[in-house]
Design a protein around this motif. Structure first.
Motif, PDB file in Angstrom:
ATOM      1  N   HIS A 159       3.939 -12.733 -12.941  1.00  0.00           N
ATOM      2  CA  HIS A 159       3.320 -13.686 -12.010  1.00  0.00           C
ATOM      3  C   HIS A 159       3.983 -13.606 -10.643  1.00  0.00           C
ATOM      4  N   ASP A 164       0.833  -1.203   0.000  1.00  0.00           N
ATOM      5  CA  ASP A 164       0.000   0.000   0.000  1.00  0.00           C
ATOM      6  C   ASP A 164       0.868   1.253   0.000  1.00  0.00           C
ATOM      7  N   VAL A 165       2.078   1.151   0.563  1.00  0.00           N
ATOM      8  CA  VAL A 165       2.995   2.290   0.562  1.00  0.00           C
ATOM      9  C   VAL A 165       3.872   2.266  -0.688  1.00  0.00           C
ATOM     10  N   ASP A 188       2.696 -10.582  -8.868  1.00  0.00           N
ATOM     11  CA  ASP A 188       1.326 -10.820  -8.389  1.00  0.00           C
ATOM     12  C   ASP A 188       1.334 -11.629  -7.103  1.00  0.00           C
ATOM     13  N   GLU A 241       2.658  -9.762  -4.130  1.00  0.00           N
ATOM     14  CA  GLU A 241       1.621  -8.866  -3.606  1.00  0.00           C
ATOM     15  C   GLU A 241       0.595  -9.628  -2.773  1.00  0.00           C
ATOM     16  N   MET A 242       0.145 -10.767  -3.319  1.00  0.00           N
ATOM     17  CA  MET A 242      -0.889 -11.524  -2.608  1.00  0.00           C
ATOM     18  C   MET A 242      -0.395 -11.994  -1.251  1.00  0.00           C
ATOM     19  N   ALA A 301      -5.578   3.905   3.260  1.00  0.00           N
ATOM     20  CA  ALA A 301      -4.805   3.769   2.020  1.00  0.00           C
ATOM     21  C   ALA A 301      -5.776   3.358   0.916  1.00  0.00           C
ATOM     22  N   GLN A 352       3.388   1.044  -3.548  1.00  0.00           N
ATOM     23  CA  GLN A 352       2.649   1.323  -4.772  1.00  0.00           C
ATOM     24  C   GLN A 352       2.588   2.825  -5.059  1.00  0.00           C
ATOM     25  N   LYS A 374      -6.301 -15.229 -14.581  1.00  0.00           N
ATOM     26  CA  LYS A 374      -6.299 -13.762 -14.611  1.00  0.00           C
ATOM     27  C   LYS A 374      -7.392 -13.225 -15.526  1.00  0.00           C
ATOM     28  N   GLN A 431      -2.391   0.939 -11.949  1.00  0.00           N
ATOM     29  CA  GLN A 431      -1.671  -0.087 -12.721  1.00  0.00           C
ATOM     30  C   GLN A 431      -2.282  -1.478 -12.492  1.00  0.00           C
ATOM     31  N   LEU A 466      -5.991   3.651  -2.317  1.00  0.00           N
ATOM     32  CA  LEU A 466      -5.520   2.960  -3.512  1.00  0.00           C
ATOM     33  C   LEU A 466      -4.693   1.736  -3.159  1.00  0.00           C
ATOM     34  N   GLY A 467      -4.261   1.647  -1.898  1.00  0.00           N
ATOM     35  CA  GLY A 467      -3.399   0.549  -1.508  1.00  0.00           C
ATOM     36  C   GLY A 467      -4.165  -0.636  -0.957  1.00  0.00           C
ATOM     37  N   ASP A 468      -5.441  -0.448  -0.670  1.00  0.00           N
ATOM     38  CA  ASP A 468      -6.245  -1.517  -0.096  1.00  0.00           C
ATOM     39  C   ASP A 468      -7.038  -2.197  -1.215  1.00  0.00           C
ATOM     40  N   PRO A 469      -6.824  -3.496  -1.409  1.00  0.00           N
ATOM     41  CA  PRO A 469      -7.511  -4.191  -2.501  1.00  0.00           C
ATOM     42  C   PRO A 469      -9.032  -4.077  -2.411  1.00  0.00           C
ATOM     43  N   VAL A 483      -2.972  -6.270  -5.946  1.00  0.00           N
ATOM     44  CA  VAL A 483      -3.334  -7.672  -6.150  1.00  0.00           C
ATOM     45  C   VAL A 483      -4.375  -7.823  -7.260  1.00  0.00           C
ATOM     46  N   ASN A 484      -4.179  -7.088  -8.346  1.00  0.00           N
ATOM     47  CA  ASN A 484      -5.067  -7.200  -9.507  1.00  0.00           C
ATOM     48  C   ASN A 484      -6.515  -6.823  -9.202  1.00  0.00           C
ATOM     49  N   TYR A 532      -0.067  -8.971   1.124  1.00  0.00           N
ATOM     50  CA  TYR A 532      -1.386  -8.517   1.572  1.00  0.00           C
ATOM     51  C   TYR A 532      -2.067  -9.562   2.446  1.00  0.00           C
ATOM     52  N   GLN A 534      -3.231 -12.508   1.555  1.00  0.00           N
ATOM     53  CA  GLN A 534      -4.317 -13.252   0.921  1.00  0.00           C
ATOM     54  C   GLN A 534      -3.978 -14.727   0.771  1.00  0.00           C
ATOM     55  N   ASN A 565      -1.923   8.136  -0.301  1.00  0.00           N
ATOM     56  CA  ASN A 565      -1.795   8.067   1.164  1.00  0.00           C
ATOM     57  C   ASN A 565      -1.665   9.448   1.794  1.00  0.00           C
TER      58      ASN A 565
END
Lengths: 447, 320
Positions: free
Chosen positions: A415, A269-270, A418, A421-422, B174, A272, B91, B262, B176-179, B266-267, A425, A427, B157
């Protein structure tokens, strides 16, 4: 009445036709090759020099800092070579290769093109889009006398020289010494281990409340991590991953995830929100440590940070095995170029001219020519001095770079990003991440 | 000067024929001549459409059955790209979900906003032009990179939204930072750019005869009743038009997720067109990207058809 309007219309058309007839001869230069050629011909007529006036197209990516410096160098070249006009196309790294791909597809690549070592140049070379620079080096148009063989080798793909390295580069961990001093913590040294990395970051976080380190994106960091452990990202013929045990990626992901959970490291989140080098956390003073930069970026980092930064190699007991030198970038010539000779002359100028590096510093890496390095030595700025010394140190404490990045590497790395990131986060777990990455990567590489 | 003679001779012939305009066969000829002139005037547009739109569309259809990395020659692989998308590309489904969420929420929000603002503007008499322009502005600059960059700053942020929240002692986030929230910032942006729909609604509102309102007022209808019994039914053709246009636009959105997030985190904001773009220009899978484009075309066609089909039940045309 109708007749009258009819005549008026015809009259108007004739007028238009007459006007456009005149302006045909002074077509304004457009992006298409035809028009460029046309404008070349015009300059040919007006050029006072005996030499044929030409326009070279040149493209690069980089920071604003690099754009300014490169434009200055181009002006210098144009002054010395009045018959050459250089049309520039420059952007940030994001979007650069997208743009180049579109030009490649239209058989319209620039004459002088900044290329990237690894999967990019491999792909362009395998598509036969880049000119063979071998002949220009042999006949001396591009003078590479005295350049280390390993450096020249790095510009070759399958034995053909398709790029001249702009300079030499190495991965670097950058830190802010004064921040560590204030916190009363020993900064990292060349022989630090992964445990030291976590410790130093954690201590700093506990002492100050700030982030102890930046979260490194996995592209460079995990690649290095694998090398340090004796593996590589891709196997020899790049048909699969270069490591068998998913525990390696699991450990790597878990190390970062633990630090994020402890608040030692920022999450995505930072990260990015970082918009380019000038906006990095170390520049804004939000962390004293950035574990993965390229040595040519440190100049810009220090300039924008406004205080001295120091450099150490990346962590790990076997960091001499993990570290490598690579060309920061390559100068290539588009195969479609109509002025290959002139483009080669410019590349020669960029490689061999001391003034060029007086302007550009270490932004495109440490010069590959020993004479240039020596000539610069006495007048180097403090930061360039540090970068030179650092690259020298790495030269003696590293192993060769991996050159087997397949064209599909960018998809594999996407990939990896991705999955990183997951995991960060929360997930998926590091174990799941490692497993999923293998599945995804092998499905891409099997194609 | 060369172009002079054809014009003149045609003009002469035209002039001659105009004298016999009443006799049948000649009249048909006169029309043909008329068409020729018409096509001549249209030719820049026609040539442009064929070369810059029709040809690329058909070529991309061909490419969707090939493997093609932008250089070299495409190699025919039949339905493999389509198969890959539906059966072997998680995806693709992620991007689908994001896009449906985006269009499914963004379009109604934009339409409701557009209608509400149009209703208010319809009542404004003084300086209506200024208000209209001001409210339309976000849409003119809407597709642009500038607004997207501004949005990134707003919801960053350290952006304006968080600053305002902090001033009032509210918790910052956040965005934009929180999915979970990133996609909603894009939806809000989509809703905010309501200008073009608003203008069309406004024109629709102006077209409703005032005597309907007067007559219903005499009969004792309330404002609310008037809105639901007169305004909305009379506006349904315009609503249909706006819904179709906005749905298409919603599915094709690209700039916001490309510039602001972008596709991350996490997409969670990976809009379909962005994923297509990545396949084309980052992974150099032109064939696959073309297949993705055609899948989206079919989806949009189905939705448009469904909306049109449903219009029989809710759109009211005054003449029947």
């Amino acid at each position: 009445m109708k007749k009258f309007f009819g005549f008026m219309l015809i009259f108007l058309f004739l007028l238009l036709a007459a006007c456009s007839g005149d302006s045909d001869e002074e077509t304004t230069p457009d992006a298409t090759t035809d028009d460029v050629e046309q404008s070349n011909e015009n300059q040919e007529e007006t050029a006072e020099e005996g030499e044929e006036a030409i326009t070279l197209r040149m493209s690069w990516w980089g920071s604003q800092n690099r754009h300014d410096m490169t434009n200055e160098i181009i002006e210098l070249y144009e002054e010395q070579n009045p018959h050459v006009t250089i049309q520039t196309e420059f952007t940030g790294f994001d979007g650069y290769f997208e743009k180049m791909a579109a030009q490649a597809s239209g058989n319209n690549l620039p004459d002088i093109m900044q290329q990237n070592f690894g999967e990019y140049v491999n792909q362009y070379a395998s598509q036969d889009l880049l000119a063979d620079l071998g002949p220009y080096v042999e006949e001396g148009t591009i003078d590479l006398e005295g350049v280390a063989d390993t450096v020249i080798e790095s510009g070759k793909v399958d034995g053909t020289l398709v790029g001249i390295p702009t300079g030499t580069n190495a991965l670097v961990a950058t830190y802010n010494p004064s921040a560590y001093e204030e916190a009363g913590i020993e900064p990292p040294t060349h022989d630090w281990t992964w445990d030291d990395f976590v410790d130093i970051a954690t201590q700093y976080h506990e002492a100050t409340g700030d982030y102890g380190t930046r979260l490194a994106e996995p592209g460079n960091m995990f690649d290095y991590y694998l090398r340090e452990k004796g593996y590589s990202l891709f196997n020899e013929d790049s048909s699969g991953l270069g490591y068998d045990d998913d525990q390696v990626l699991t450990d790597y992901l878990a190390m970062n995830k633990d630090m994020i959970d402890a608040g030692v490291m920022p999450g995505y989140d930072v990260i990015q929100q970082v918009q380019g080098l000038e906006d990095e956390l170390i520049v804004r003073g939000e962390t004293p440590l950035d574990p993965t930069n390229w040595s040519n970026q440190v100049g810009t980092l220090e300039k924008t940070a406004g205080e001295p930064l120091e450099m150490v190699v990346l962590p790990g007991e076997n960091n001499d095995q993990g570290m490598f030198l690579k060309p920061s970038m390559l100068w290539s010539i588009g195969k479609n170029s109509e002025h290959k000779e002139e483009a080669a002359k410019f590349i020669n100028f960029f490689t061999n001219t001391v003034e060029v590096f007086e302007v550009i510093g270490s932004d495109r890496g440490v010069p590959i020519k020993p004479e240039v390095r020596e000539a610069l030595q006495p007048n180097l700025s403090e930061i360039d001095q540090k970068v030179y010394e650092y690259v020298n140190y790495v030269a003696e404490n590293s192993s060769p770079a991996d050159t087997n990045y397949p064209p599909a590497a960018s998809e594999v790395l996407s990939h990896l990003e991705d999955i990183d990131e997951m995991v960060m986060y929360g997930q998926i777990t590091p174990e799941e991440g490692a497993q999923q990455f293998r599945e995804a990567a092998e499905s891409v590489l099997a194609e | 000067m060369r172009s002079q003679s054809p014009f003149l001779s045609q003009k002469k012939r035209g002039g001659m024929m105009a004298n016999h305009v009443l006799t049948q066969p000649k009249r048909r000829k006169y029309r043909q001549y008329d068409n020729k002139m018409g096509y001549l005037f249209l030719s820049p547009f026609i040539i442009g459409t064929v070369m810059l739109t029709l040809f690329p569309i058909l070529y991309s259809f061909y490419l969707s059955f090939t493997e093609f990395n932008m250089v070299g020659t495409p190699s025919w692989i039949g339905m493999e790209n389509y198969q890959e998308a539906f059966t072997n590309d998680p995806k693709f489904w992620d991007a689908m979900k994001v896009t449906f969420l985006y269009a499914g929420t963004g379009v109604p929000i934009r339409l409701v906003f557009a209608l509400l603002i149009a209703l208010v503007l319809n009542k404004v008499v003084e300086a209506a032009g200024i208000y209209r322009t001001l409210l339309y502005l976000p849409s003119i600059v809407g597709g642009s990179i500038g607004v997207a960059i501004m949005w990134r700053q707003l919801f960053g942020n350290d952006g304006a939204v968080n600053s305002i929240l902090a001033t009032f002692g509210l918790p910052t986030h956040a965005w934009l930072g929180d999915p979970n929230t990133a996609i909603w910032t894009l939806v809000v942006l989509y809703g905010w750019q309501f200008g073009s729909s608003m203008l069309i609604f406004l024109a629709g509102l102006r077209n409703i005869p005032t005597n309907y309102y007067e007559a219903s007022a005499v009969d004792g209808a309330s404002k609310l009743q008037q809105f639901f019994r007169i305004t909305i039914p009379m506006l349904t053709p315009v609503i249909l038009f706006n819904t179709v246009m906005q749905t298409i636009q919603g599915f094709m959105a690209f700039t916001p997720s490309f510039i602001i997030t972008q596709g991350g985190p996490v997409n969670s904001t990976l809009l379909y067109i962005l994923y297509m773009y990545r396949n084309a220009f980052e992974f150099f899978k032109m064939g696959y990207a073309s297949a993705l484009a055609w899948i989206m075309l079919v989806i949009i066609a189905i939705f448009t058809a469904l909306i049109f089909k449903s219009s029989e039940y809710w759109v009211h045309y005054e003449d029947n």
